[in-house]
Enzyme design. Structure first.
Site, short mmCIF file in Angstrom:
data_model
loop_
_atom_site.label_atom_id
_atom_site.label_comp_id
_atom_site.label_asym_id
_atom_site.label_seq_id
_atom_site.Cartn_x
_atom_site.Cartn_y
_atom_site.Cartn_z
N TRP A 111 2.86 -2.15 17.44
CA TRP A 111 3.14 -3.46 17.97
C TRP A 111 4.79 -3.50 18.23
O TRP A 111 5.45 -4.42 18.65
CB TRP A 111 2.80 -4.67 17.24
N THR A 126 0.16 4.09 24.50
CA THR A 126 -0.40 3.13 23.75
C THR A 126 -0.12 1.76 24.60
O THR A 126 0.95 1.31 24.84
CB THR A 126 0.49 2.97 22.21
N LEU A 179 0.86 -1.19 -0.10
CA LEU A 179 -0.01 0.14 -0.02
C LEU A 179 0.82 1.18 -0.02
O LEU A 179 0.59 2.29 -0.59
CB LEU A 179 -0.86 -0.08 1.22
N GLU A 185 1.47 6.21 6.97
CA GLU A 185 2.75 6.50 6.54
C GLU A 185 3.43 7.97 6.83
O GLU A 185 4.50 8.02 7.11
CB GLU A 185 2.77 6.35 4.86
N ALA A 218 0.73 -7.75 20.77
CA ALA A 218 1.08 -8.87 20.64
C ALA A 218 1.77 -8.70 19.17
O ALA A 218 2.87 -9.17 18.74
CB ALA A 218 0.29 -10.07 20.72
N ASP A 229 -8.92 0.82 6.41
CA ASP A 229 -9.17 2.15 6.40
C ASP A 229 -10.46 2.62 7.54
O ASP A 229 -10.26 3.49 8.41
CB ASP A 229 -9.34 2.88 5.16
N THR A 262 -3.84 5.00 4.42
CA THR A 262 -2.48 4.80 4.06
C THR A 262 -1.64 5.72 4.40
O THR A 262 -0.66 5.62 5.11
CB THR A 262 -2.49 4.06 2.84
ZN LIG Z 1 3.80 1.09 8.44
#
Ligand SMILES: [Zn+2]
Length: 645
Positions: A237, A250, A185, A226, A254, A286, A222
């Protein structure tokens, strides 16, 4: 292994209605570090500054300022669908503005237990109206191409490779829109990297809303994700099983979440708790992501408020064409470079009333700024044999232009007639530890071994916050060596042969104390006319002897080089050609394959010869690992014992 994994991923993930988010920013980072080993240390410095900024964020007074970032879209297209419309690009800008100002309509979907953590990041985006030369622009560049997909090479960012060049990264957020391919993406560069490739790349199918977008990535998120990376956010994560994203508010995750999970989704990490999968830095669809947290906001603001992307706040990119500022200086050059000074000049800019010149030591992040009324300026007080970066901006009545491209220059080593302020005329006034001259960490000094028996002593302090220590001895006119002491204990030595540089890194958990450095001639050779350079450094993170090598958990550099051990297999006697030459001071250890030590020997003085014969006749037949360590490097070699029965 990692590369194989990435390739596998590229081939397996195809774009379909069940597509999962696939951002390869971390892989792109890994590649960037491979091609530029200094990026890692720059990013570590940025991380330190971010920590400092975060600690002080709550203490600052007054209203915070919204930073508006000029955006330029570079569209590379082969098909009509790839040539995304102005409206689709504008919709992307709208989504970025809503998401970073927390005015996104779907924020009502944020669960009650997380809503208090959600933040307005106070960042806005505008489509550029002024190009880097002050010309009018729509903020959108388009180029037809025959490429079916661009993959993740940097070609898309270079006109001479078929792509479109980046605009100055200090003034614009560059967003390339193209067919990336392989179900990817988008991806982004982190702060601190090469300006020529700085920015975000988006696949045309997930840029903005409507037009050529495809569900489930058709809401412009996206780019939100980014641009989060571009402002130094990590995946939630932490790109590891229950890893850290360097943000405290935050929850631990896992791993990545896909599609659209139901809240609460309890984490499998220790401590339990719900995962914040609706965070923009997760991998959900999204229509399932709605928030950044306050902690993420502070991390982004560290980059924008005085950090490496601070110049964006004063970019003229969204001012009317030809107004605000005058052109960015070009033709920057250095001359009259000595060991401590240089002259920097550039082409005069029409309308400029003065110029702002910034310089810094290569590899560091903090600029020193000086003003010049003319298109030339002398910089003094530099360190010998050091590479500097310099850039220039023009100042007009309307404000300051962006900075020019960066010029590098390296000061000379001092050479003939260098003076030695630490040991004047080598009168041996600092030839003992208790007369050691004080050094400032981070500042390179120049000094001289003036006689065959001259020994120079220096001292500096580390701090509790910056405990790790490194000393680097360069520009050697003869075979000089170096020893590092922590108070009275020797903690490292570097005794390379000839005029090779000497480096000692000492990473430790001890509190602040005084370190002593001893510099001396190995065999009496010296130069009364040439100085050496010595740089002491301290850091909160582990320091490496070379920026491209890795440290193990004990702070030891891992070396792939092998040393010679023969015969191998051995029948009871083993001759070793020592990796440190005769100057071995350290430890030899032999361990069996279970890690059990079966032989150790310590050496505290130079040996007679560069070879060492070990009696290993009491070892059982089998495979063993033998390693050498001198406190800085560990050399490892596999040996086989096969004695006649
Ligand atoms: Zn990323």
């Amino acid at each position: 292994m990692r590369t194989l994994y990435v390739l596998t991923l590229l081939f397996l993930v195809a774009w379909n209605t069940h597509a999962q988010r696939n951002c390869i920013t971390m892989d792109v980072l890994e590649e960037a570090i491979k091609s530029d080993p200094t990026l890692k240390s720059r990013m570590e410095a940025i991380e330190q500054e971010t920590n400092e900024f975060t600690r002080n964020f709550g203490k600052r007074n007054g209203a915070r300022v919204v930073v508006t970032i000029p955006v330029v879209f570079h569209v590379l297209y082969r098909t009509a669908a790839e040539n995304v419309s102005d409206a689709q690009l504008q919709s992307q800008l709208d989504v970025l503005n809503d998401d970073f100002r927390f005015t996104n309509a779907d924020k009502t979907a944020i669960p009650q237990d997380f809503i208090g953590l959600a933040a307005d990041s106070e960042v806005e985006f505008c489509l550029a109206t002024q190009s880097p030369t002050g010309a009018a622009t729509s903020g959108i560049e388009r180029k037809s191409t025959t490429k079916t997909s661009w993959g993740t090479t940097t070609s898309v960012k270079y006109s001479n490779k078929g792509g479109l060049d980046a605009w100055p990264a200090g003034q614009y957020l560059n967003i390339w829109v193209c067919n990336i391919g392989n179900g990817i993406l988008g991806y982004a560069t982190f702060p601190g990297g090469n300006a020529a490739v700085d920015g975000v790349v988006l696949d045309y199918r997930c840029t903005g809303t409507g037009g050529s977008t495809l569900a489930p990535f058709n809401l412009g998120r996206t780019a939100t994700h980014e641009v989060g990376h571009w402002l130094n956010l990590r995946h939630i994560w932490g790109d590891a099983n229950c890893g850290s994203d360097f943000v405290t508010d935050t929850p631990v995750h896992a791993t990545s979440n896909y599609n659209c999970p139901s809240h609460p989704k309890t984490t499998s990490c220790s401590g339990g708790g719900a995962e914040m999968f609706m965070n923009y830095m997760d991998y959900v669809d999204d229509n399932c992501m709605q928030m950044f947290t306050t902690g993420q906001k502070v991390r982004m603001r560290a980059i924008l408020d005085g950090g490496v992307r601070a110049s964006l706040a004063s970019s003229p990119g969204c001012l009317p064409p030809g107004t605000g500022t005058c052109n960015i200086p070009t033709g920057i050059a250095s001359s009259n470079v000595t060991s401590t000074s240089a002259t920097i000049s550039w082409a005069a800019v029409t309308g400029a009333t003065s110029y702002s010149v910034q310089y810094k030591t290569n590899g560091t992040t903090t600029w020193s700024t000086i003003s010049s009324a003319t298109n030339s300026v002398g910089i003094t007080g530099l360190s010998p044999a050091t590479t500097y970066n310099v850039q220039v901006a023009s100042v007009c009545t309307g404000g300051q232009s962006g900075y020019s491209s960066i010029l590098n220059f390296t000061t000379t080593s001092g050479g003939t007639g260098c003076t030695d302020p630490y040991d004047i005329n080598s009168t041996n006034n600092n030839d003992s530890k208790n007369k050691a001259s004080s050094l400032t960490p981070g500042v390179t000094i120049s000094a001289k071994i003036g006689t065959a028996t001259d020994v120079d002593w220096f001292k500096f302090n580390n701090t509790t916050a910056s405990r790790n220590v490194r000393v680097t001895l360069t520009n050697l006119p003869a075979d000089y060596d170096m020893i590092l002491y922590r108070s009275s204990s020797q903690v490292g030595q570097s005794q390379n042969s000839g005029t090779a540089d000497e480096v000692i890194a000492y990473n430790n958990t001890q509190n602040a104390t005084t370190y002593y450095v001893k510099v001396f001639s190995k065999n009496g050779a010296f130069s009364n006319s040439s100085c050496y350079n010595l740089l002491p450094e301290i850091s909160s993170t582990s320091l490496q002897r070379q920026s491209s090598t890795l440290l193990d958990d004990n702070g030891m550099e891992q070396v792939n080089e092998e040393f010679q051990a023969f015969p191998n297999p051995s029948d009871g006697e083993l001759t070793l050609l020592l990796p440190f030459g005769k100057e071995l001071q350290g430890k030899i250890r032999i361990a069996d394959l279970t890690g059990r030590t079966v032989y150790t020997e310590h050496f505290t003085a130079s040996l007679e010869s560069e070879t060492l014969v070990l009696d290993v006749s009491n070892l059982k037949n089998g495979v063993y690992l033998i390693d050498f360590s001198n406190g800085q490097k560990v050399y490892t070699q596999k040996i086989i014992i096969a004695q006649r029965q």
